[in-house]
Design an enzyme around this catalytic site. Structure first.
Site, PDB file in Angstrom:
ATOM      1  N   GLY A  57     -10.900   3.846   0.405  1.00 48.41           N
ATOM      2  CA  GLY A  57     -11.091   2.598  -0.693  1.00 48.41           C
ATOM      3  C   GLY A  57     -11.728   1.358  -0.234  1.00 48.41           C
ATOM      4  N   GLY A  64      -8.744   2.551   6.103  1.00 46.43           N
ATOM      5  CA  GLY A  64      -7.206   2.364   6.350  1.00 46.43           C
ATOM      6  C   GLY A  64      -6.728   3.610   6.963  1.00 46.43           C
ATOM      7  N   ASP A  65      -5.272   3.905   6.480  1.00 49.71           N
ATOM      8  CA  ASP A  65      -4.742   5.111   7.384  1.00 49.71           C
ATOM      9  C   ASP A  65      -5.435   6.342   7.120  1.00 49.71           C
ATOM     10  OD1 ASP A  65      -4.290   5.293   4.642  1.00 49.71           O
ATOM     11  OD2 ASP A  65      -2.027   5.440   4.871  1.00 49.71           O
ATOM     12  N   MET A  73      -2.084  -3.055  -7.450  1.00 51.02           N
ATOM     13  CA  MET A  73      -2.228  -1.782  -6.676  1.00 51.02           C
ATOM     14  C   MET A  73      -1.504  -1.891  -5.510  1.00 51.02           C
ATOM     15  SD  MET A  73      -6.476  -1.120  -6.403  1.00 51.02           S
ATOM     16  CE  MET A  73      -7.077   0.208  -7.576  1.00 51.02           C
ATOM     17  N   ARG A  93     -13.861   9.132   0.113  1.00 51.76           N
ATOM     18  CA  ARG A  93     -12.749   9.865   0.733  1.00 51.76           C
ATOM     19  C   ARG A  93     -13.374  11.281   0.841  1.00 51.76           C
ATOM     20  NH1 ARG A  93      -8.435   6.221  -0.115  1.00 51.76           N
ATOM     21  NH2 ARG A  93      -8.795   4.923  -2.281  1.00 51.76           N
ATOM     22  N   SER A 126       9.866 -16.830 -21.567  1.00 49.56           N
ATOM     23  CA  SER A 126       8.812 -15.795 -21.134  1.00 49.56           C
ATOM     24  C   SER A 126       9.023 -15.326 -19.712  1.00 49.56           C
ATOM     25  CB  SER A 126       7.274 -16.416 -21.311  1.00 49.56           C
ATOM     26  OG  SER A 126       7.122 -17.304 -20.163  1.00 49.56           O
ATOM     27  N   ASP A 163      -1.349  -2.245   4.552  1.00 51.56           N
ATOM     28  CA  ASP A 163       0.056  -1.215   4.959  1.00 51.56           C
ATOM     29  C   ASP A 163      -0.172  -0.551   6.527  1.00 51.56           C
ATOM     30  OD1 ASP A 163      -2.268   0.260   4.494  1.00 51.56           O
ATOM     31  OD2 ASP A 163      -1.309   1.735   3.163  1.00 51.56           O
ATOM     32  N   THR A 171      -8.517  -2.200   4.375  1.00 53.16           N
ATOM     33  CA  THR A 171      -7.935  -2.002   2.898  1.00 53.16           C
ATOM     34  C   THR A 171      -7.180  -3.192   2.420  1.00 53.16           C
ATOM     35  OG1 THR A 171      -6.094  -0.605   2.230  1.00 53.16           O
ATOM     36  CG2 THR A 171      -6.135  -1.089   4.552  1.00 53.16           C
ATOM     37  N   ASP A 205      -4.496  -3.037   0.898  1.00 54.49           N
ATOM     38  CA  ASP A 205      -3.080  -2.462   0.853  1.00 54.49           C
ATOM     39  C   ASP A 205      -1.979  -3.131   1.804  1.00 54.49           C
ATOM     40  OD1 ASP A 205      -3.635  -1.143  -1.263  1.00 54.49           O
ATOM     41  OD2 ASP A 205      -3.441   0.794  -0.174  1.00 54.49           O
ATOM     42  N   ARG A 214      -0.367   2.137  -3.969  1.00 50.86           N
ATOM     43  CA  ARG A 214       0.230   3.405  -4.025  1.00 50.86           C
ATOM     44  C   ARG A 214       1.697   3.656  -3.498  1.00 50.86           C
ATOM     45  NH1 ARG A 214      -4.616   7.118  -4.301  1.00 50.86           N
ATOM     46  NH2 ARG A 214      -4.984   6.339  -2.430  1.00 50.86           N
ATOM     47  N   LYS A 228      14.686 -18.920 -19.864  1.00 51.29           N
ATOM     48  CA  LYS A 228      13.371 -19.073 -20.063  1.00 51.29           C
ATOM     49  C   LYS A 228      12.950 -17.948 -21.276  1.00 51.29           C
ATOM     50  CE  LYS A 228      12.905 -18.665 -14.970  1.00 51.29           C
ATOM     51  NZ  LYS A 228      12.394 -17.675 -13.784  1.00 51.29           N
TER      52      LYS A 228
HETATM   53  O1  F6P Z   1      -5.875   2.110  -0.557  1.00 52.36           O
HETATM   54  C1  F6P Z   1      -6.475   1.315  -1.420  1.00 52.36           C
HETATM   55  C2  F6P Z   1      -6.295   1.378  -2.834  1.00 52.36           C
HETATM   56  O2  F6P Z   1      -6.853   0.635  -3.690  1.00 52.36           O
HETATM   57  C3  F6P Z   1      -4.806   1.628  -3.180  1.00 52.36           C
HETATM   58  O3  F6P Z   1      -4.091   0.412  -3.523  1.00 52.36           O
HETATM   59  C4  F6P Z   1      -4.922   2.404  -4.500  1.00 52.36           C
HETATM   60  O4  F6P Z   1      -3.623   2.985  -4.957  1.00 52.36           O
HETATM   61  C5  F6P Z   1      -6.097   3.305  -4.302  1.00 52.36           C
HETATM   62  O5  F6P Z   1      -6.883   2.575  -3.288  1.00 52.36           O
HETATM   63  C6  F6P Z   1      -6.838   3.804  -5.674  1.00 52.36           C
HETATM   64  O6  F6P Z   1      -7.787   4.800  -5.020  1.00 52.36           O
HETATM   65  P1  F6P Z   1      -8.995   5.026  -5.868  1.00 52.36           P
HETATM   66  O7  F6P Z   1     -10.115   4.281  -5.769  1.00 52.36           O
HETATM   67  O8  F6P Z   1      -9.501   6.257  -5.233  1.00 52.36           O
HETATM   68  O9  F6P Z   1      -8.630   5.324  -7.380  1.00 52.36           O
END
Ligand code: F6P
Length: 328
Positions: A17, A108-109, A176, A78, A221, A136, A132, A134, A178, A219
């Protein structure tokens, strides 16, 4: 043991991504390579470009005027083909044909898993940069793109709060992540959310319902941030479950989706990408490989790929504990 050839030509690519700051990293790699007297080639669309031999020369002028741009000028993908041994053998042959001595992989990973295999099967020298949204990856306090993504998401949530407050509504906002809750947690704290649902933390719907009922006493909302990978489901599924228990609530759902991945990178992302991009060239020249460069407490740090992707990075426990305090 045979001596490895000196590095005179490096390849660089973005994979997985896209994330804001990838262009700033490409610029730094290309410019640092030129500064050190190396040739630099950009590989189009990540591992697919390695397999299909799709490249562009990446001299210092080719990377002009990109530091402020989101996305990646080299495009990203990918790659299914790279998951096969044959695909990786084709990639290694492409590197030999083009005289590319070493690679910088920005991703990323998934990217680093592929990079490791290329090193193990073909001895390809690769340094990774954490690209990335994320956040992560172990071995770096932040990943390139994370800061921009959470700023984009928080700006959107601030706007949703305006309308939520005007109509006394409960909003579920999906961000986002996952498999990881770094984006969700940072957004929840920064946007002043009442609750957050994260993949790493088991939170039964009943707890969420109790917290919302509690919040309703003071609250009118509320905002619930939901990381897309939560085990109770995304924001739409969770809102449906809450509606069954709290039918009197006026609820709306917003899925922020891919808009979090775009946009001009923040200063933090640009500076980190520039620092790590240049450092990747120097580290390759010093003989480093099979490892990711990250930033820890403001310092550049090299972490073996195996650790960067194999060791789970924990969410900041203090921020997790802080959210209910601030939502009181
Ligand atoms: O890894 C980055 C990310 O944006 C995640 O947060 C998300 O789940 C995923 O890629 C979405 O991937 P795609 O763009 O392939 O739908």
């Amino acid at each position: 043991m045979s001596q490895r050839p000196a590095i005179g030509h490096i390849g660089v690519f973005t994979s997985g991504g896209d994330s804001p700051g990838m262009n700033a990293a490409l610029r730094a790699v290309a410019r640092a390579a030129a500064y050190r007297g190396l040739r630099c080639t950009g590989i189009i669309s990540g591992f697919d470009g390695l397999i299909n031999d799709r490249t562009v020369p990446l001299g210092p002028r080719e990377v002009s005027n990109i530091i402020q741009r989101g996305g990646t000028m080299l495009r990203s993908a990918r790659s299914e083909a790279f998951r096969t041994k044959e695909g990786r053998a084709q990639a290694a042959a492409m590197l030999r044909r083009n005289g590319i001595d070493a690679l910088v992989a920005i991703g990323g990973d998934g990217t680093f898993t592929g990079a490791r295999l290329l090193f193990q099967e073909h001895g390809t020298r690769i340094i990774g940069l954490p690209g990335t949204i994320d956040n992560d990856l172990s071995g770096t306090d932040r990943t390139i793109g994370f800061d921009t993504a959470v700023n984009t998401a928080v700006e959107a949530i601030d706007k949703l709060r305006d309308t939520a407050a005007s109509h006394d509504r409960l909003f579920f906002v999906e961000v986002m992540g996952r498999d990881s809750g770094f984006i969700g947690l940072a957004c929840a704290i920064a946007a002043g959310a009442e609750y957050v649902m994260l993949p790493e933390v088991r939170q039964p719907i009943d707890e969420l319902v109790a917290a919302l009922s509690n919040a309703k006493q003071s609250k009118s909302s509320s905002i619930v941030v939901v990381a897309e990978g939560d085990e109770e489901g995304g924001a739409i599924a969770i809102a449906r479950k809450v509606k069954e228990r709290l039918p009197q609530y006026d609820m709306r759902v917003t899925v922020l989706g891919h808009l979090q991945r775009g946009g001009s990178p923040t200063v933090l992302d640009r500076v980190m990408a520039s620092r790590l991009g240049a450092a990747s060239v120097d580290h390759l020249l010093q003989g480093a490989h099979d490892a990711m460069l990250g930033e820890v407490s403001g310092q550049v740090r090299l972490t073996p790929f195996a650790q960067a992707i194999g060791v789970r990075k924990d969410l900041p426990a203090d921020l997790l504990a802080l959210l209910p305090v601030l939502a009181t």
